[in-house]
Design a protein around this motif. Structure first.
Motif, PDB file in Angstrom:
ATOM      1  N   ALA A 194       0.807  -1.222   0.000  1.00  0.00           N
ATOM      2  CA  ALA A 194       0.000   0.000   0.000  1.00  0.00           C
ATOM      3  C   ALA A 194       0.838   1.269   0.000  1.00  0.00           C
ATOM      4  N   VAL A 195       2.094   1.159   0.405  1.00  0.00           N
ATOM      5  CA  VAL A 195       2.935   2.360   0.515  1.00  0.00           C
ATOM      6  C   VAL A 195       4.321   2.088  -0.061  1.00  0.00           C
ATOM      7  N   ALA A 196       4.911   3.142  -0.625  1.00  0.00           N
ATOM      8  CA  ALA A 196       6.292   3.071  -1.103  1.00  0.00           C
ATOM      9  C   ALA A 196       7.221   3.557   0.000  1.00  0.00           C
ATOM     10  N   LEU A 197       8.455   3.079  -0.024  1.00  0.00           N
ATOM     11  CA  LEU A 197       9.448   3.413   0.998  1.00  0.00           C
ATOM     12  C   LEU A 197      10.622   4.155   0.379  1.00  0.00           C
ATOM     13  N   ARG A 198      11.164   5.102   1.154  1.00  0.00           N
ATOM     14  CA  ARG A 198      12.392   5.767   0.718  1.00  0.00           C
ATOM     15  C   ARG A 198      13.145   6.285   1.937  1.00  0.00           C
ATOM     16  N   VAL A 199      14.437   5.959   2.004  1.00  0.00           N
ATOM     17  CA  VAL A 199      15.305   6.536   3.031  1.00  0.00           C
ATOM     18  C   VAL A 199      15.969   7.763   2.422  1.00  0.00           C
ATOM     19  N   ILE A 200      15.768   8.936   3.052  1.00  0.00           N
ATOM     20  CA  ILE A 200      16.163  10.205   2.450  1.00  0.00           C
ATOM     21  C   ILE A 200      17.664  10.460   2.542  1.00  0.00           C
ATOM     22  N   HIS A 201      18.234  10.267   3.707  1.00  0.00           N
ATOM     23  CA  HIS A 201      19.533  10.845   4.024  1.00  0.00           C
ATOM     24  C   HIS A 201      20.730   9.947   3.723  1.00  0.00           C
ATOM     25  N   ASP A 203      22.114   5.906   1.698  1.00  0.00           N
ATOM     26  CA  ASP A 203      21.793   4.731   0.882  1.00  0.00           C
ATOM     27  C   ASP A 203      21.708   3.494   1.771  1.00  0.00           C
ATOM     28  N   VAL A 204      20.616   2.772   1.645  1.00  0.00           N
ATOM     29  CA  VAL A 204      20.405   1.544   2.414  1.00  0.00           C
ATOM     30  C   VAL A 204      20.155   0.404   1.431  1.00  0.00           C
ATOM     31  N   ALA A 205      20.885  -0.692   1.602  1.00  0.00           N
ATOM     32  CA  ALA A 205      20.684  -1.852   0.740  1.00  0.00           C
ATOM     33  C   ALA A 205      19.265  -2.389   0.917  1.00  0.00           C
ATOM     34  N   PRO A 206      18.604  -2.807  -0.163  1.00  0.00           N
ATOM     35  CA  PRO A 206      17.232  -3.323  -0.052  1.00  0.00           C
ATOM     36  C   PRO A 206      17.093  -4.454   0.969  1.00  0.00           C
ATOM     37  N   THR A 207      18.133  -5.270   1.126  1.00  0.00           N
ATOM     38  CA  THR A 207      18.049  -6.379   2.080  1.00  0.00           C
ATOM     39  C   THR A 207      18.045  -5.895   3.529  1.00  0.00           C
ATOM     40  N   ASN A 208      18.498  -4.660   3.755  1.00  0.00           N
ATOM     41  CA  ASN A 208      18.567  -4.126   5.111  1.00  0.00           C
ATOM     42  C   ASN A 208      17.532  -3.044   5.390  1.00  0.00           C
ATOM     43  N   ILE A 209      16.632  -2.817   4.429  1.00  0.00           N
ATOM     44  CA  ILE A 209      15.723  -1.684   4.558  1.00  0.00           C
ATOM     45  C   ILE A 209      14.803  -1.821   5.773  1.00  0.00           C
ATOM     46  N   MET A 210      14.387  -3.041   6.106  1.00  0.00           N
ATOM     47  CA  MET A 210      13.478  -3.219   7.234  1.00  0.00           C
ATOM     48  C   MET A 210      14.170  -2.982   8.578  1.00  0.00           C
ATOM     49  N   ILE A 300      14.644  -3.789  27.396  1.00  0.00           N
ATOM     50  CA  ILE A 300      13.737  -2.808  26.810  1.00  0.00           C
ATOM     51  C   ILE A 300      13.734  -2.975  25.286  1.00  0.00           C
ATOM     52  N   PRO A 301      12.564  -3.049  24.665  1.00  0.00           N
ATOM     53  CA  PRO A 301      12.512  -3.200  23.204  1.00  0.00           C
ATOM     54  C   PRO A 301      13.241  -2.066  22.485  1.00  0.00           C
ATOM     55  N   TYR A 302      14.002  -2.411  21.481  1.00  0.00           N
ATOM     56  CA  TYR A 302      14.714  -1.480  20.596  1.00  0.00           C
ATOM     57  C   TYR A 302      15.857  -0.744  21.288  1.00  0.00           C
ATOM     58  N   VAL A 303      16.167  -1.095  22.530  1.00  0.00           N
ATOM     59  CA  VAL A 303      17.280  -0.446  23.234  1.00  0.00           C
ATOM     60  C   VAL A 303      18.296  -1.524  23.601  1.00  0.00           C
ATOM     61  N   THR A 304      19.456  -1.477  22.958  1.00  0.00           N
ATOM     62  CA  THR A 304      20.468  -2.496  23.210  1.00  0.00           C
ATOM     63  C   THR A 304      21.842  -1.968  22.830  1.00  0.00           C
ATOM     64  N   SER A 305      22.863  -2.519  23.468  1.00  0.00           N
ATOM     65  CA  SER A 305      24.233  -2.210  23.070  1.00  0.00           C
ATOM     66  C   SER A 305      24.845  -3.367  22.297  1.00  0.00           C
ATOM     67  N   ASP A 306      24.065  -4.430  22.133  1.00  0.00           N
ATOM     68  CA  ASP A 306      24.547  -5.636  21.451  1.00  0.00           C
ATOM     69  C   ASP A 306      23.937  -5.690  20.056  1.00  0.00           C
ATOM     70  N   TYR A 307      24.588  -5.012  19.104  1.00  0.00           N
ATOM     71  CA  TYR A 307      24.037  -5.005  17.749  1.00  0.00           C
ATOM     72  C   TYR A 307      25.144  -5.258  16.741  1.00  0.00           C
ATOM     73  N   ASN A 308      24.734  -5.546  15.550  1.00  0.00           N
ATOM     74  CA  ASN A 308      25.638  -5.991  14.506  1.00  0.00           C
ATOM     75  C   ASN A 308      26.116  -4.797  13.670  1.00  0.00           C
ATOM     76  N   TYR A 309      27.390  -4.452  13.764  1.00  0.00           N
ATOM     77  CA  TYR A 309      27.927  -3.311  13.032  1.00  0.00           C
ATOM     78  C   TYR A 309      27.862  -3.511  11.527  1.00  0.00           C
ATOM     79  N   SER A 310      27.898  -4.751  11.057  1.00  0.00           N
ATOM     80  CA  SER A 310      27.844  -4.996   9.617  1.00  0.00           C
ATOM     81  C   SER A 310      26.492  -4.602   9.042  1.00  0.00           C
ATOM     82  N   ILE A 311      25.436  -4.648   9.872  1.00  0.00           N
ATOM     83  CA  ILE A 311      24.112  -4.201   9.410  1.00  0.00           C
ATOM     84  C   ILE A 311      24.033  -2.690   9.465  1.00  0.00           C
TER      85      ILE A 311
END
Length: 311
Positions: A194-201, A203-210, A300-311
């Protein structure tokens, strides 16, 4: 004048989501946005154009572009105390000076005729000698530190967070009394198709857009083209459109199995029916919204220090 912006928010007549706190990286799009918004001004009421405080280097050149493009009736120039003053932005100065994306007019080549003739000066044929006609009001503050840079960036960040919080306040139920955390509010379910997506600022690879869209602040926009989905995945735009923004929301979740975005927004349903584009910019949800959620057990959801730098 009524107070800080977050205390008296109103729905604008026309709005574009630029998606960045500074236009330095894309001044051409900034001018395109300004012209698009200004095009709806019918000159039925006075219009005050609140320009940026960026008046050095390219910022001054961009300001010259803006004055030249919008042709105001008055320009108020506020000097800075204890700083080398820039030249007064007189109509003649704007007429001759080149901007960042517009050219100044060269002095026309003129030839003097006999003094008996009706015209004592005649310009070369075909040359544009029209000068912007506006009144310059020059203000010189007497109090110290007026206009001194340094603290403005911090203050603008705080005010921006307050504006976002004030906007999100419209999601609350006024009859309950208690402030509900975002995870207690019922989101809209929006199909990927129903909606188109665009990251403005960036470039994001399509596989990582979500990964980028999840738990993000988005502009709810309306593009003139019909959104057509060829696959089961999200509809991705290749260029950032200059289009109407009807409001803002938070993508509080993405259901990859059902192909749904879960979006929280105070925009009324009659306007949401027009939304067919989500624009993600460099504007973050205030940290206090995520860190200060009540009633959470464990992480806490969405708050973490354990994340993947490659993403």
């Amino acid at each position: 004048l009524p107070g800080p912006p977050f205390t008296h928010q109103q729905t604008p007549h026309k709005m574009v989501y630029y998606g960045q706190t500074s236009c330095e990286q894309d001044t051409e799009r900034y001018l395109d946005v300004m012209k698009y918004v200004f095009s709806c001004y019918k000159k039925e009421v006075p219009l005050i154009i609140n320009t940026m405080g960026w008046v050095k280097g390219d910022g001054l050149l961009l300001l010259i572009d803006i004055i030249r493009l919008l042709s105001p009736s008055h320009v108020v120039q506020m000097d800075v105390c204890d700083w080398k003053a820039m030249a007064p932005l007189t109509p003649e100065h704007i007429h001759l000076r080149a901007g960042l994306h517009t050219k100044g007019k060269q002095q026309p080549k003129c030839k003097q005729l006999d003094v008996d003739t009706a015209e004592s000066w005649k310009c070369s044929e075909g040359e544009d000698v029209s000068v912007l006609q506006y009144k310059l009001l020059y203000v010189h503050p007497e109090f110290p530190r007026a206009g001194v840079a340094g603290e403005a960036r911090v203050h603008s960040g705080i005010l921006r967070d307050m504006s976002i919080l004030g906007y999100l306040g419209h999601l609350q139920y006024p009859d309950i009394g208690a402030v509900l955390p975002l995870h207690s509010l019922v989101p809209y379910q929006v199909p990927f198709s129903a909606v188109a997506l665009r990251v403005i600022h960036t470039d994001v690879a399509p596989t990582n857009i979500m990964y980028a869209v999840n738990a993000s602040w988005v502009g709810l926009c309306c593009i003139p083209d019909e959104v057509r989905c060829q696959t089961d995945g999200p509809v991705l735009l290749t260029q950032t459109p200059v289009c109407d923004c009807l409001g803002f929301g938070i993508v509080r979740g993405v259901d990859m199995e059902k192909k749904l975005y879960h979006i929280l927004t105070p925009v009324p349903p009659e306007n949401l029916r027009l939304v067919n584009c989500l624009l993600l910019g460099n504007i973050a949800i205030p940290n206090c919204v995520l860190v200060g959620q009540q009633g959470i057990e464990g992480e806490i959801p969405y708050v973490t220090s354990d994340y993947n730098y490659s993403i």
